[in-house]
Scaffold this motif. Sequence first.
Motif: not given
Lengths: 568, 90
Positions: A486-497
């Motif tokens: 959860g943490m990794l997908s949340g962070i990666l999505f937000t950071a990428a955007y």
Amino acid sequence: MSIQFWTFLIVGISFALYIGIAIWARAGSTKEFYVAGGGVHPVANGMATAADWMSAASFISMAGLISFMGYDGAVYLMGWTGGYVLLALCLAPYLRKFGKFTVPDFIGDRYYSQTARTVAVICAIFVSFTYVAGQMRGVGVVFSRFLEVDITTGVVIGMAVVFFYAVLGGMKGITYTQVAQFCVLIFAYTVPAVFISMMMTGHVIPQLGFGAELVSDPGVYLLDKLDGLSAELGFTAYTDGTKSVADVFFITAALMVGTAGLPHVIVRFFTVPKVRDARKSAGWALLFIAILYTTAPAVASFARVNMINTINGPEMAGTPHAEAPSWIKNWEQTGLISWDDKNSDGRMFYSGDERNEMKVDRDIMVLANPEIANLPAWVIALVAAGGIAAALSTSAGLLLVISTSISHDLLKRNLMPNITDKQELLYARAAAAIGICVAGYLGIHPPGFVAQVVAFAFGLAASSFFPAIILGIFYKKMNKEGAIAGMLSGILFTAAYIVYFKFINPAASVPENWLFGISPEGIGTLGMLINFAVALVVNKMTAEVPEDVQEMVESIRFPKGAGTASVH
Amino acid sequence: MAFENKEAARAYWRANLKLMLTLLGIWFAVSYGFGILLADALNAIPFFGFKLGFWFAQQGSIYVFVILIFVYVGLMNRLDRKFNVREDDE
């Protein structure tokens, strides 16, 4: 007596006060260094939290931003206060009962995983550094404008003061200095606001003056006047916004949830003696923050009316530049106000359409406000001292998180578990010292994107820590696989955007291209939802949580038996 | 175990969640509801010199936030005492 004399006097006295407190409140153990021994009174802790939270951005920039954004400014007002309700109701009491020093401590123990701890440490350090660089810059700006030293010297003086009390006193020194800094900054913020409110509306309390009739125009409410001026000059009405409802919703949510996930705020609730003090302390903190946050929108509207009247003149025909008041000339020298006489009539004119001849930087509103309203020199000096107090208190809190993350989470809990308390304290001080130097360097040579990274910090905190902590407390069957995924997908999505729209392709950052019309500032909310969803799905597919962890979760759900924060 | 039995522990947690969700409902209503989603509709209502939706967005919601936390503190202290899980005064 001159403004400069008063500024030296008031800033000098406030510095002497901070250093005196630091010497009185030296830290002798890691526990005092990390959480002030866990013995801070909830009201004092509330003040310290408020000072920690209200940064140079809140003090110097926020009212100016609102002044130019009108209704849309509410995203900051609600976003940066509403998070405390989440903190008080959903996080603070349980984390206090858990009774360790840091957020990575909780994540690491609750999810019985060094990987989870490491992910949390990296996020904590990154979030804190992006923040602290902006603070040091704020110190430099205030020094250069009011003490006429250059920004580099200003930053170095600021570094020296923070170094002294953060390295020496740790959390204990910082907490008690922040109490003093809160008093300085809130006094400095409200005094000019009260003066201006009395002059414009006859009300002593700015929050009432905000909704009152103007002294100069009896029968006309301030906000109606402002809406009228906006329409006349080609701006959107002050009480309407230009952002879409969905975007306002998502930005507000990202800032609220981000606030509740920021490590330097959460750590504050480890410093009080009891669980019930953690709840109460959040209430006091928000009360103290609310004093500034409800004054700011009033200041914003006063400043806007004042500024338009000064520049455009009472007849809305423009004031001749030769007759411009001295504050316009002063700020023109810094480049933050500029005038381009397009129609060559020698008169200044400010509007939202092609008639506009002025460029006014948003950041000057609070600093220039006392000058615009012709207040005495000591009030102007007080505002300078308040701005410095806001910047110093926030940097100190952030530096502590950085040094704790390195000495406690990274060294003691990860790489060198056998070091003694004394050695750990030494490492903590060294880490704080290095942190100050890096922050100072970033303050003198700011990367061009300081403003943008703030969105980053909140987005990351919202999309990583918040869901992991909430699930950790309220869903005892959440396992490590789910939390980490959860943490990794949340962070990666937000950071990428954010990286895509802020750094790679800023030209494409228009509402038509945004996902569901959500701007990069608000995307952390979507990242948070993704985090929750992924965590729950992965949790269903992987092994059950160990029995002892479930018991630990049960035990943090009620206050009894908390004891003070401890290492083991 | 600080509770007398499992049922007490469960009842305490249920009461806690109910209180939390009620207060969060108010929190959501004043900020996201009155301040954002319904702001345009509420702006038709004058409130002293403000439009009501604007007032909730820039003033009212913040006052309500402060009150919510202190109400929570008071009610939780009462709940802790009722279930005998209050920390002892050391």
